[in-house]
Write a protein that holds these residues in place. Structure first.
Motif, mmCIF file in Angstrom:
data_model
loop_
_atom_site.group_PDB
_atom_site.id
_atom_site.type_symbol
_atom_site.label_atom_id
_atom_site.label_comp_id
_atom_site.label_asym_id
_atom_site.label_seq_id
_atom_site.Cartn_x
_atom_site.Cartn_y
_atom_site.Cartn_z
ATOM 1 N N GLY A 55 -8.579 -11.645 -19.411
ATOM 2 C CA GLY A 55 -9.031 -11.969 -20.759
ATOM 3 C C GLY A 55 -8.393 -13.253 -21.247
ATOM 4 N N GLY A 56 -7.732 -13.164 -22.394
ATOM 5 C CA GLY A 56 -7.120 -14.342 -22.993
ATOM 6 C C GLY A 56 -5.697 -14.593 -22.563
ATOM 7 N N ASN A 96 -1.006 -17.192 -23.646
ATOM 8 C CA ASN A 96 -1.589 -16.107 -24.429
ATOM 9 C C ASN A 96 -2.460 -16.735 -25.508
ATOM 10 O OD1 ASN A 96 -2.117 -13.982 -26.272
ATOM 11 N ND2 ASN A 96 -0.330 -12.866 -25.504
ATOM 12 N N LYS A 97 -3.755 -16.849 -25.236
ATOM 13 C CA LYS A 97 -4.659 -17.508 -26.170
ATOM 14 C C LYS A 97 -4.842 -16.695 -27.443
ATOM 15 C CE LYS A 97 -7.244 -19.778 -22.456
ATOM 16 N NZ LYS A 97 -8.555 -19.889 -21.774
ATOM 17 N N THR A 98 -4.731 -15.372 -27.328
ATOM 18 C CA THR A 98 -4.882 -14.513 -28.506
ATOM 19 C C THR A 98 -3.794 -14.807 -29.533
ATOM 20 O OG1 THR A 98 -5.844 -12.777 -27.127
ATOM 21 C CG2 THR A 98 -5.057 -12.138 -29.315
ATOM 22 N N GLN A 99 -2.574 -14.997 -29.055
ATOM 23 C CA GLN A 99 -1.450 -15.300 -29.935
ATOM 24 C C GLN A 99 -1.258 -16.794 -30.135
ATOM 25 O OE1 GLN A 99 1.974 -13.342 -28.264
ATOM 26 N NE2 GLN A 99 1.169 -11.291 -28.624
#
Length: 279
Positions: A55-56, A96-99
């Motif tokens: 995922g991200g 970590n693209k989400t964060q």
């Protein structure tokens, strides 16, 4: 070789897409990395590196570290005595693209330091240059990033916005990227879908010490000024022997001068503008 390798990658990827679960799947990419720790060196060092994607979140790390961790975990599950673990944390990054965060890892003697930063905003210039490899399309993109000019080729047919090291953000998986001085290059060798055994965090490795960039540079400068401090204090145990194998007491002043020459010669990081400025 390039044609056959890329064809294999695309065929594997098309098989993945047939399941219609592109974004839910996990991937492992194998890259060949070549680099010069010393920019004046005539030869290049080669390392096999893995990029695990879930995922991200992605983790870029050495194949040697992966094999060590895998063996360590397997032995623990079987109740066997744990073997010595690899400390090959050179060039490891976790994105970590989400964060919106990236972690970079640095080893100094027996300690591993973790530097967390905001995910860099990479200002890619996607060019109109393309090339076909066995009917598969590469497209070229350019980037100026922290003291280096990069040329990347991404696979239009593999819409995974990832790549080795800190690089990401293109509309396709980066299959090759190199800097203009020939100091660093990354070339994709293989891409596979993996349901298990994907490592996108550092919880399977040693405990790291958090630092910021200023603290990290101070650590390197302190090490440069007195590289044998830990040995002299007893923090690290070491034995010095002569050519015949007889134990000797080293001349630390002379050893320090020699070590400082080596440290100055190995000061060519990927992020060139953040190189430690040794005296």
């Amino acid at each position: 070789m390039e044609c056959k390798t890329f064809l294999r990658i695309v065929l594997i990827f098309l098989a993945m897409c047939s399941n219609n679960k592109l974004h839910a799947q996990k991937y492992r990419a194998l890259y060949s990395m070549q680099f010069k720790a010393d920019s004046t060196a005539t030869g290049l060092t080669t390392k096999d590196m893995l990029l695990d994607i879930d995922g991200g979140i992605s983790r870029f790390y050495s194949y040697k570290l992966f094999k060590s961790d895998s063996t360590f975990i397997s032995n623990e599950k079987l109740g066997r005595e744990a073997i010595h673990k690899s400390m090959d944390y050179e060039f490891m990054t976790i994105k970590n693209k989400t964060q919106g965060q990236i972690s970079k890892f640095y080893r100094l003697l027996i300690d591993v330091y973790e530097l967390k930063e905001a995910m860099p905003l990479l200002s890619w210039k996607i060019t109109s240059d393309t090339k076909m490899v066995n009917n598969n399309k590469y497209q070229k993109a350019l980037l100026d990033y922290k003291g280096r000019k990069w040329e990347a080729w991404f696979a239009v047919d593999i819409p995974i916005s990832e790549g080795p090291s800190v690089f990401n953000g293109l509309p396709g998986l980066i299959v090759s990227i190199s800097d203009s001085k020939g100091n660093y290059s990354f070339n994709l060798l293989e891409l596979k879908k993996k349901e298990e055994n994907i490592y996108t965090s550092n919880n399977l490795s040693v405990k790291t010490i958090p630092v910021n960039l200023q603290q990290l540079h101070k650590l390197y400068l302190d090490h440069y000024n007195d590289p044998y401090r830990e040995i002299k204090s007893g923090y690290i145990k070491a034995k010095f022997v002569d050519q015949s194998g007889k134990e000797i007491t080293p001349n630390f002043n002379e050893q320090t001068k020699n070590k400082q020459i080596i440290l100055k010669q190995t000061n060519n990081p990927i992020e060139l503008s953040e190189a430690v400025q040794y005296p």
